[in-house]
Design a protein around this motif. Structure first.
Motif, PDB file in Angstrom:
ATOM      1  N   ALA A 644      63.917  15.981  41.115  1.00 54.43           N
ATOM      2  CA  ALA A 644      64.637  14.953  41.879  1.00 54.43           C
ATOM      3  C   ALA A 644      65.880  15.271  42.560  1.00 54.43           C
ATOM      4  CB  ALA A 644      65.087  13.873  40.572  1.00 54.43           C
ATOM      5  N   ASN A 645      65.718  16.098  43.240  1.00 54.79           N
ATOM      6  CA  ASN A 645      66.778  16.585  44.036  1.00 54.79           C
ATOM      7  C   ASN A 645      66.806  16.445  45.611  1.00 54.79           C
ATOM      8  OD1 ASN A 645      68.632  18.331  45.476  1.00 54.79           O
ATOM      9  ND2 ASN A 645      67.769  19.943  44.915  1.00 54.79           N
ATOM     10  N   PRO A 646      67.148  15.069  46.087  1.00 52.25           N
ATOM     11  CA  PRO A 646      66.756  14.718  47.375  1.00 52.25           C
ATOM     12  C   PRO A 646      67.375  15.590  48.490  1.00 52.25           C
ATOM     13  CG  PRO A 646      67.520  13.101  46.097  1.00 52.25           C
ATOM     14  CD  PRO A 646      67.781  14.273  45.155  1.00 52.25           C
ATOM     15  N   LEU A 647      68.350  16.454  48.202  1.00 47.70           N
ATOM     16  CA  LEU A 647      69.196  17.187  49.201  1.00 47.70           C
ATOM     17  C   LEU A 647      68.262  18.428  49.330  1.00 47.70           C
ATOM     18  CD1 LEU A 647      73.049  16.944  48.384  1.00 47.70           C
ATOM     19  CD2 LEU A 647      71.611  16.069  50.245  1.00 47.70           C
ATOM     20  N   GLY A 648      67.376  18.909  48.459  1.00 48.33           N
ATOM     21  CA  GLY A 648      66.272  19.761  48.721  1.00 48.33           C
ATOM     22  C   GLY A 648      67.280  21.205  48.669  1.00 48.33           C
ATOM     23  N   TYR A 649      68.206  21.599  47.677  1.00 48.36           N
ATOM     24  CA  TYR A 649      68.678  22.842  47.409  1.00 48.36           C
ATOM     25  C   TYR A 649      67.708  23.755  47.153  1.00 48.36           C
ATOM     26  CZ  TYR A 649      73.287  20.169  47.292  1.00 48.36           C
ATOM     27  OH  TYR A 649      74.330  19.393  47.603  1.00 48.36           O
ATOM     28  N   PRO A 650      67.696  24.934  47.805  1.00 47.15           N
ATOM     29  CA  PRO A 650      66.865  26.069  47.351  1.00 47.15           C
ATOM     30  C   PRO A 650      67.400  26.398  46.065  1.00 47.15           C
ATOM     31  CG  PRO A 650      68.502  26.770  48.963  1.00 47.15           C
ATOM     32  CD  PRO A 650      68.551  25.305  48.896  1.00 47.15           C
ATOM     33  N   THR A 651      66.990  25.952  44.784  1.00 50.35           N
ATOM     34  CA  THR A 651      67.609  26.143  43.545  1.00 50.35           C
ATOM     35  C   THR A 651      67.083  27.661  42.727  1.00 50.35           C
ATOM     36  OG1 THR A 651      65.785  24.852  42.571  1.00 50.35           O
ATOM     37  CG2 THR A 651      67.850  23.686  42.951  1.00 50.35           C
ATOM     38  N   GLY A 652      66.236  28.304  43.428  1.00 57.34           N
ATOM     39  CA  GLY A 652      65.966  29.496  42.888  1.00 57.34           C
ATOM     40  C   GLY A 652      64.766  29.306  41.818  1.00 57.34           C
ATOM     41  N   TYR A 653      64.029  30.612  41.854  1.00 53.21           N
ATOM     42  CA  TYR A 653      62.893  30.522  40.662  1.00 53.21           C
ATOM     43  C   TYR A 653      63.378  30.422  39.357  1.00 53.21           C
ATOM     44  CZ  TYR A 653      60.588  31.788  45.046  1.00 53.21           C
ATOM     45  OH  TYR A 653      60.016  31.919  46.271  1.00 53.21           O
ATOM     46  N   PRO A 654      62.722  30.084  38.454  1.00 52.88           N
ATOM     47  CA  PRO A 654      61.396  29.458  38.573  1.00 52.88           C
ATOM     48  C   PRO A 654      61.342  28.109  38.786  1.00 52.88           C
ATOM     49  CG  PRO A 654      61.814  29.376  36.364  1.00 52.88           C
ATOM     50  CD  PRO A 654      63.066  29.949  37.012  1.00 52.88           C
ATOM     51  N   THR A 655      62.322  27.429  39.173  1.00 55.73           N
ATOM     52  CA  THR A 655      62.343  25.768  39.377  1.00 55.73           C
ATOM     53  C   THR A 655      62.223  25.507  40.805  1.00 55.73           C
ATOM     54  OG1 THR A 655      64.639  25.830  39.431  1.00 55.73           O
ATOM     55  CG2 THR A 655      63.497  25.297  37.100  1.00 55.73           C
ATOM     56  N   ALA A 656      62.368  26.387  41.849  1.00 58.33           N
ATOM     57  CA  ALA A 656      62.566  26.033  43.345  1.00 58.33           C
ATOM     58  C   ALA A 656      61.163  25.365  43.767  1.00 58.33           C
ATOM     59  CB  ALA A 656      62.658  27.543  43.987  1.00 58.33           C
ATOM     60  N   ARG A 657      61.262  24.503  44.490  1.00 54.44           N
ATOM     61  CA  ARG A 657      60.088  23.951  45.158  1.00 54.44           C
ATOM     62  C   ARG A 657      59.705  24.825  46.340  1.00 54.44           C
ATOM     63  NH1 ARG A 657      59.694  18.896  43.955  1.00 54.44           N
ATOM     64  NH2 ARG A 657      58.471  18.413  45.768  1.00 54.44           N
ATOM     65  N   VAL A 658      58.477  24.868  46.780  1.00 53.89           N
ATOM     66  CA  VAL A 658      57.754  26.062  47.286  1.00 53.89           C
ATOM     67  C   VAL A 658      57.161  25.335  48.668  1.00 53.89           C
ATOM     68  CG1 VAL A 658      57.835  27.754  45.690  1.00 53.89           C
ATOM     69  CG2 VAL A 658      55.762  26.299  46.084  1.00 53.89           C
ATOM     70  N   SER A 659      57.316  25.840  49.902  1.00 57.96           N
ATOM     71  CA  SER A 659      56.476  25.634  50.937  1.00 57.96           C
ATOM     72  C   SER A 659      55.241  26.595  50.820  1.00 57.96           C
ATOM     73  CB  SER A 659      57.250  25.844  52.301  1.00 57.96           C
ATOM     74  OG  SER A 659      57.795  27.230  52.281  1.00 57.96           O
ATOM     75  N   VAL A 660      54.294  26.145  51.589  1.00 54.84           N
ATOM     76  CA  VAL A 660      53.097  26.899  51.616  1.00 54.84           C
ATOM     77  C   VAL A 660      52.575  27.423  52.977  1.00 54.84           C
ATOM     78  CG1 VAL A 660      50.591  26.727  50.789  1.00 54.84           C
ATOM     79  CG2 VAL A 660      52.323  25.749  49.685  1.00 54.84           C
ATOM     80  N   GLY A 661      52.053  28.634  52.942  1.00 60.11           N
ATOM     81  CA  GLY A 661      51.682  29.133  54.314  1.00 60.11           C
ATOM     82  C   GLY A 661      50.370  30.203  53.875  1.00 60.11           C
ATOM     83  N   PHE A 662      49.585  30.447  55.137  1.00 61.29           N
ATOM     84  CA  PHE A 662      48.372  31.129  55.090  1.00 61.29           C
ATOM     85  C   PHE A 662      48.441  32.137  56.122  1.00 61.29           C
ATOM     86  CE2 PHE A 662      47.663  26.731  53.891  1.00 61.29           C
ATOM     87  CZ  PHE A 662      47.220  26.960  52.521  1.00 61.29           C
ATOM     88  N   ALA A 663      47.781  33.464  55.854  1.00 59.29           N
ATOM     89  CA  ALA A 663      48.005  34.680  56.875  1.00 59.29           C
ATOM     90  C   ALA A 663      46.507  35.401  56.379  1.00 59.29           C
ATOM     91  CB  ALA A 663      49.081  35.459  56.729  1.00 59.29           C
ATOM     92  N   SER A 664      46.286  36.077  57.472  1.00 56.54           N
ATOM     93  CA  SER A 664      45.058  37.127  57.008  1.00 56.54           C
ATOM     94  C   SER A 664      45.411  38.083  56.086  1.00 56.54           C
ATOM     95  CB  SER A 664      44.724  37.822  58.574  1.00 56.54           C
ATOM     96  OG  SER A 664      45.914  38.809  58.835  1.00 56.54           O
ATOM     97  N   GLY A 665      44.110  38.572  55.484  1.00 51.36           N
ATOM     98  CA  GLY A 665      44.644  39.584  54.502  1.00 51.36           C
ATOM     99  C   GLY A 665      44.665  41.029  54.692  1.00 51.36           C
ATOM    100  N   PRO A 666      44.726  41.969  53.741  1.00 54.39           N
ATOM    101  CA  PRO A 666      45.105  43.173  54.285  1.00 54.39           C
ATOM    102  C   PRO A 666      43.810  44.131  54.716  1.00 54.39           C
ATOM    103  CG  PRO A 666      45.117  43.145  51.932  1.00 54.39           C
ATOM    104  CD  PRO A 666      45.002  41.663  52.499  1.00 54.39           C
ATOM    105  N   GLY A 667      43.879  44.876  55.654  1.00 54.44           N
ATOM    106  CA  GLY A 667      42.627  45.686  56.291  1.00 54.44           C
ATOM    107  C   GLY A 667      41.840  44.913  57.385  1.00 54.44           C
ATOM    108  N   ARG A 668      41.356  43.779  57.029  1.00 55.27           N
ATOM    109  CA  ARG A 668      40.461  43.030  57.918  1.00 55.27           C
ATOM    110  C   ARG A 668      39.150  43.446  58.114  1.00 55.27           C
ATOM    111  NH1 ARG A 668      43.058  39.020  61.353  1.00 55.27           N
ATOM    112  NH2 ARG A 668      41.491  39.257  62.800  1.00 55.27           N
ATOM    113  N   ALA A 669      38.866  44.431  57.141  1.00 50.77           N
ATOM    114  CA  ALA A 669      37.532  45.411  57.220  1.00 50.77           C
ATOM    115  C   ALA A 669      36.300  44.442  57.440  1.00 50.77           C
ATOM    116  CB  ALA A 669      37.465  46.365  56.182  1.00 50.77           C
ATOM    117  N   ALA A 670      36.480  43.351  56.733  1.00 52.97           N
ATOM    118  CA  ALA A 670      35.327  42.306  56.708  1.00 52.97           C
ATOM    119  C   ALA A 670      35.342  41.520  57.985  1.00 52.97           C
ATOM    120  CB  ALA A 670      35.352  41.668  55.222  1.00 52.97           C
TER     121      ALA A 670
END
Length: 691
Positions: A644-670
């Protein structure tokens, strides 16, 4: 469990709701999975409705979608929702007394209190130098601060800076605008607190460590207000950072880094995931300064400098993943005798840059503009507008100066996938035909009461169809709404809503929905840098640079990925999972991948196996902060329940809200990493297992 709440719907006086709209669609959102969380409400005020107990925001729409609004809400209490006409600019305030012409006002938005404060200004010998105005983002009410009751500023202030300050707002520093010659002005060494509840400035001043004007202020994770840049009483640029505490009502220099270069009138960004970017500004001689400086989330460390050219006008907007988009206006001074730019000080010229937190810089093409303003917007796609150039004493005719110079005041949107600015369907700003200077009302001296009631001129445009120069940075209210002040003889506060996308929005059918004007732009996803991914055939080919979900963040969350090729990496904030250090469990190629975040624990699941890891890297470490655990239990206690933190302070782990991203994995051998499906499910915080 459902709880009753009274919901009141509001429209803007200048852009009222159509009379033939009897019902409004409501949607309840929060940290809970999607379900039957929508309904209808009558337009009349004071309707008692049932909402899920976990509701943290309410989105309201007319049936045709022409009017939309959103409100972030506390766990209990009544709710006001302001409905805006989507993509149509509206006048929010146009009182004859305040704001007055001249610029130099302090402007800030307090999201938790749903209020915007505008205070002071460089308005010469008028009462506007101590005046103030509030605009309620939940009801649409604009209200001048009472001058007759002396609820306005205690001291005349121009070029001060404002920010949220606990439950109130604070206006720091500035200079005395009653002195006509700027170099002779007294620079103020104090701050004034505006009480939102009492709607007045408090009489007790807060002393600053040093006189400071033409600076910027931003919020720290602790709730303190950080003062950046400006100059002191001797006109010297300030490299010292200063923090003002709402708890102790005092300022401090302790534990703060310094800028490498003191900057007068800098541009300052609060970055996604924590940290600040400081760029632009001027030295003591008035010469524009190059480079951009990166600060940690608690401002205790200087993280490095990105090389950018000097320009007389610099504007920037944050991008997903902690980067920034920068546009440099007035890159070249106007040649002597240039009829198209006599008095504006520069040609209509500009450059744009994409900055990454690793200090990389990528050049981008941008149409020429005089006074560009970038405004954060949904989908990682900031808007660009030309604030207007002043020529021949402040008069611009239609079409003068060429494309983008003030005669062509169209809105452009940055396309992060094509890496270019593109025209939008938003109505252009009217051309500028008058100077904002010399518009003071005769006999309007400090302390005089206004002669007309506020809101007497709440029209969308001036009678002659002219617009005004935008001197101050437009103010973002949320990813889909912002306001600005147009400088005319009677300045107007105007606003625009383009979307109702926000942190609690539910993203469905990711990778299948595309931008309505560009099939190569997957909606609600944005790359961390140019070329970070290739989108086509409803699939995403990833590289080592992440692609981010835009505008949203999560408490506990489940992610399920359909993929082929090399396994992907999932980022929670800027912390990778599924890489070489925290790999996926064994399984077969093509097995669906699942990520479950529960507080400080992240579980990776694949082919019936699971591995658990700690979500533990402090936010500052993710951008190179050597200080260590920058936000821990202390900050969590200060800001309270992060859900219930509308200002969105980065409150630290473990309670911080997280954004989500995706990238390629290590190696790319496959082979390359291909994402073909992304499913995101919010989970009620503290609930174990799959919802």
């Amino acid at each position: 469990m459902e709880v009753p709440r009274t919901v009141t719907l509001h429209g803007l006086p200048s852009c009222p709701l159509p009379e033939q709209t009897p019902l409004i669609d409501l949607e309840a959102l929060g940290d809970f999975p999607a379900g039957g969380r929508s309904g209808e409400a009558p337009r009349s005020a004071g309707q008692r409705l049932l909402f899920p107990a976990e509701t943290r925001s309410i989105v309201a729409r007319t049936g045709d979608g022409a009017f939309q609004g959103l409100a972030e809400v506390d766990p209990s209490g009544d709710v006001d929702v302001l409905l805006w006409p989507l993509t149509r600019p509206c006048t929010l305030a146009a009182a004859p007394h305040y704001p007055a012409a001249g610029g130099g006002r302090a402007i800030a938005h307090h999201p938790r209190e749903n209020v915007v404060l505008i205070a002071g200004g460089d308005a010469g010998q008028t009462s506007a130098v101590v005046g103030a105005l509030t605009f309620r983002t939940d009801t649409g009410v604009a209200e001048p601060v009472d001058a007759a009751a002396r609820h306005v500023l205690f001291e005349p202030r121009a070029h001060a800076s404002a920010a949220p300050f606990g439950d109130d707002l604070i206006v720091t520093g500035g200079e005395d605008p009653l002195v006509p010659v700027e170099r002779n002005r007294r620079v103020l060494e104090n701050a004034e607190v505006f009480s939102v509840q009492a709607h007045k400035f408090l009489t007790e001043l807060i002393e600053l460590h040093t006189p400071r004007t033409r600076h910027r202020s931003v919020l720290l994770p602790s709730g303190e207000v950080l003062l950046i840049g400006g100059h002191d009483g001797d006109g010297q640029p300030l490299a010292l950072l200063e923090a003002v505490s709402p708890m102790s009502r005092s300022s401090s220099l302790g534990g703060l880094a310094n800028l490498e270069v003191g900057r007068i009138d800098p541009e300052v960004l609060s970055l996604e995931g924590g940290g600040f970017l400081v760029l632009g500004g001027f030295d003591a001689a008035g010469a524009p300064l190059p480079d951009a400086e990166w600060l940690s989330a608690d401002a205790s460390a200087h993280l490095g400098t990105s090389p950018i050219p000097a320009a007389a006008h610099v504007t920037a907007a944050p991008l997903p993943g902690g980067g920034a988009l920068v546009v440099l206006g007035c890159v070249e001074p106007a040649p002597p005798g240039d009829d198209d730019c006599d008095g504006c000080g520069c040609e209509a010229s500009s450059a744009a840059l994409w900055l990454e937190p690793n200090l990389s810089v990528y050049p981008i093409e941008v149409p020429p503009v005089h006074r560009p303003w970038l405004i954060p917007a949904a989908d990682g796609a900031p808007l660009l507008i030309d604030g207007g150039a002043l020529i021949d004493g402040g008069v611009i005719g239609e079409g003068s100066g060429g494309e983008g110079s003030g005669g062509d005041r169209i809105w452009r949107r940055f396309n992060p996938w094509r890496v270019r600015f593109e025209p939008t369907n938003l109505p252009p700003l009217p051309p500028v035909r008058e100077s904002p200077r010399g518009a003071e009302a005769p006999g309007d001296a400090p302390g005089d009461a206004p002669g007309d009631a506020p809101g007497d001129d709440l029209t969308d445009d001036a009678a002659d169809g002219s617009g005004g120069v935008i001197l101050e940075r437009p103010l973002s209210l949320d990813p889909g709404a912002f306001l600005w002040i147009e400088e005319t003889s009677r300045p107007r506060v105007r606003g625009l809503r383009t979307a109702v996308r926000h942190r609690f929005t539910r993203d469905l059918a990711l990778l299948t929905l595309t931008h309505p004007e560009d099939a190569g732009w997957p909606l609600h996803l944005a790359p961390a840098r140019p070329g970070a991914a290739v989108y086509g055939d409803r699939a995403l080919e990833l590289t080592e640079a992440p692609v981010w979900l835009t505008d949203v963040d999560f408490a506990d969350v489940d992610l399920e990925l359909r993929w082929e090729g090399s396994v992907p990496v999932v980022y929670l904030n800027r912390e990778p999972f599924g890489d070489a250090e925290r790999p996926w469990p064994g399984g077969s190629e093509g097995d669906p991948l699942r990520v479950e975040r529960r507080g400080a624990t992240v579980t990776l699941l694949r082919g019936g196996e699971r591995l658990q890891y700690a979500l533990g890297a402090p936010l500052g470490d993710l951008v190179g902060d050597p200080v260590g655990d920058l936000v821990g239990d202390l900050v969590g206690d200060l800001v309270g329940d992060p859900v219930a933190n509308p200002l969105g302070y980065p409150t630290g782990y473990p309670t911080a809200r997280v954004s989500v991203g995706f990238a390629s994995g290590p190696g790319r051998a496959a082979g390359p990493t291909i994402l073909r499906g992304i499913e995101v499910t919010r989970v009620v915080p503290g609930k174990d297992g799959r919802p």
